[in-house]
Design an enzyme around this catalytic site. Structure first.
Site, short mmCIF file in Angstrom:
data_model
loop_
_atom_site.label_atom_id
_atom_site.label_comp_id
_atom_site.label_asym_id
_atom_site.label_seq_id
_atom_site.Cartn_x
_atom_site.Cartn_y
_atom_site.Cartn_z
N LYS A 1 59.73 64.88 -49.10
CA LYS A 1 59.89 64.15 -47.84
C LYS A 1 61.36 63.86 -47.59
CE LYS A 1 57.34 60.96 -45.04
NZ LYS A 1 56.23 60.06 -44.89
N LYS B 1 49.13 78.68 -50.15
CA LYS B 1 48.22 77.75 -50.84
C LYS B 1 47.35 76.98 -49.81
CE LYS B 1 48.04 73.54 -53.44
NZ LYS B 1 48.53 72.21 -53.41
N LYS C 1 45.55 70.84 -46.62
CA LYS C 1 45.40 70.15 -45.34
C LYS C 1 46.69 70.18 -44.54
CE LYS C 1 43.85 66.81 -47.54
NZ LYS C 1 43.03 66.15 -48.52
P1 ADP Z 1 45.79 68.85 -49.86
O1 ADP Z 1 46.92 69.72 -50.36
O2 ADP Z 1 44.85 69.62 -49.01
O3 ADP Z 1 46.29 67.59 -49.19
P2 ADP Z 1 45.24 67.12 -52.11
O4 ADP Z 1 46.70 67.04 -52.41
O5 ADP Z 1 44.55 65.91 -51.56
O6 ADP Z 1 44.96 68.38 -51.14
O7 ADP Z 1 44.49 67.60 -53.45
C1 ADP Z 1 43.37 67.01 -54.04
C2 ADP Z 1 43.07 67.76 -55.32
O8 ADP Z 1 42.74 69.15 -55.05
C3 ADP Z 1 44.25 67.80 -56.30
O9 ADP Z 1 43.78 67.70 -57.62
C4 ADP Z 1 44.87 69.16 -56.03
O10 ADP Z 1 45.60 69.64 -57.13
C5 ADP Z 1 43.65 70.03 -55.72
N1 ADP Z 1 44.01 71.12 -54.78
C6 ADP Z 1 44.40 70.99 -53.50
N2 ADP Z 1 44.64 72.19 -52.91
C7 ADP Z 1 44.41 73.12 -53.87
C8 ADP Z 1 44.48 74.56 -53.89
N3 ADP Z 1 44.80 75.26 -52.82
N4 ADP Z 1 44.18 75.19 -55.04
C9 ADP Z 1 43.80 74.48 -56.15
N5 ADP Z 1 43.71 73.13 -56.19
C10 ADP Z 1 44.01 72.45 -55.08
#
Ligand code: ADP
Ligand code: TRP
Length: 325
Positions: free
Chosen positions: A111, A190, A193
């Site tokens: 950020k 990857k 969200k």
């Molecule tokens: P986002 O990136 O969509 O905001 P989060 O950071 O809330 O997702 O991740 C929640 C959990 O899901 C964490 O343990 C994160 O490591 C896992 N995770 C999120 N996106 C992926 C991905 N593309 N591949 C594997 N694990 C993921």
């Protein structure tokens, strides 16, 4: 052995969340006293500043987890803020956390690198996460790859506290499945969200099918062979497929003579079947809101009992409590 993890209610869960984190929660559950899982609503406050949206996200997150197979008979499910001991422990931990340790953490660093201002909540986010982990004497923390750094920070903070005040906290370890380290999104990057490239677990089947059919692919001629491991469509298919289905699909790639439309259809079919039971289970819980509230209340009570014990231990160790008479 205590297993613990939290997930933020910042939007609907996607395939990356499922294969990176939630699937491990389900596989590791067994006894509700050993497996603790929570909805990290205090962490979500660093990004969601809309009351109705946060509340809806929390309810959806609970229903999604129950639908995906978290079983209240085998795991303790609760909302982070229903255990106020966590916030109290956060302060004790902050007093032993060097600024430099947090300055190196990626959420804050990214950020700042983008020239945005970060609030103290985002900066101290890993300390709250450390409190989440340490307050339940957690041994193992199932997470996706990007959370390993935070679990290591929790370990560092626990070690500092133990060094200063004597053995107080259990040192936790992250548990990451290497097979699903990085689930690709609809654009090949990857799935996240933040990138607007997600396939959510409980999206309406028809809508999701359309999204899958619209995934952008290269312009390779039908007859050409292709290394399957370089194709996000194959990598996604692989997540749902058995070993023999994977092999059959990989052979097709190596032989050539296929179109991406065919692969997309196979992906839509296999993912739909994979989540069909979860969809049904989610609908059942959704139709019984009082049961869901009961599950959360029971979960919070069980979690609080443990948290109170560990907080007390930490307070006694650092001296904020007067000596026992
Ligand atoms: P986002 O990136 O969509 O905001 P989060 O950071 O809330 O997702 O991740 C929640 C959990 O899901 C964490 O343990 C994160 O490591 C896992 N995770 C999120 N996106 C992926 C991905 N593309 N591949 C594997 N694990 C993921
Ligand atoms: N920071 C984690 C994420 O964004 C969520 C989280 C909060 C967590 N507290 C935790 C994960 C404790 C594991 C353990 O995904």
């Amino acid at each position: 052995m205590r297993i613990l993890s939290g997930i933020q209610p910042t939007g609907r869960f996607h395939w990356g969340n499922y294969f990176g984190a939630i699937q491990q929660y389900v596989n590791l559950q067994g006894n509700p006293d050993d497996a603790f899982y929570f909805i990290a609503n205090l962490h979500a406050l660093t990004t969601v500043r809309d009351k109705a949206r946060l509340q809806q996200n929390m309810l959806d997150a609970v229903l999604d987890l129950l639908g995906l197979g978290l079983d209240p008979e085998k795991a303790t499910l609760f909302i982070q803020s229903d255990v106020p001991e966590v916030s109290e422990l956060t302060w004790l931990l902050m007093t032993v956390t060097p600024m430099g340790l947090l300055e190196r953490c990626h959420a804050y660093k990214e950020k700042k690198a983008r020239g945005l201002t970060a609030d103290t909540g985002l900066f101290a986010y890993p300390v709250l996460m450390a409190a989440d982990i340490l307050v339940y004497d957690s041994d193992l923390v199932p997470v996706g790859e990007d959370q390993i750094q935070h679990v290591e920070v929790a370990r560092d903070i626990a070690s500092s506290f133990n060094y200063l005040f004597g053995e107080t906290f259990v040192l936790p370890k992250a548990n990451v499945l290497d097979t699903s380290a990085k689930v690709p999104g609809t654009d090949g990057a990857k799935m996240s969200k933040s990138y607007n490239n997600t396939l959510t677990v409980f999206e309406e089947v028809k809508v999701q099918r359309k999204k899958i059919m619209r995934i952008v692919t290269d312009s390779r001629p039908m007859e050409d062979a292709k290394d399957p491991e370089t194709d996000p469509l194959y990598l996604l298919y692989k997540l749902f497929a058995s070993a023999s289905q994977q092999k059959e699909m990989a052979d097709l790639y190596w032989k050539g003579g296929f179109g991406y439309g065919q692969i997309k259809k196979a992906l839509a079919d296999i993912s739909e079947a994979f989540f069909a039971e979860a969809r049904e289970r989610r609908a059942q819980y959704e139709s019984n809101p009082s049961l869901v509230r009961e599950i959360l209340a029971e979960g919070a009570a069980r979690a609080r009992k443990k948290a109170a014990e560990v907080l007390r231990r930490a307070q006694d160790a650092c001296g904020v409590n007067l000596p026992k008479k």
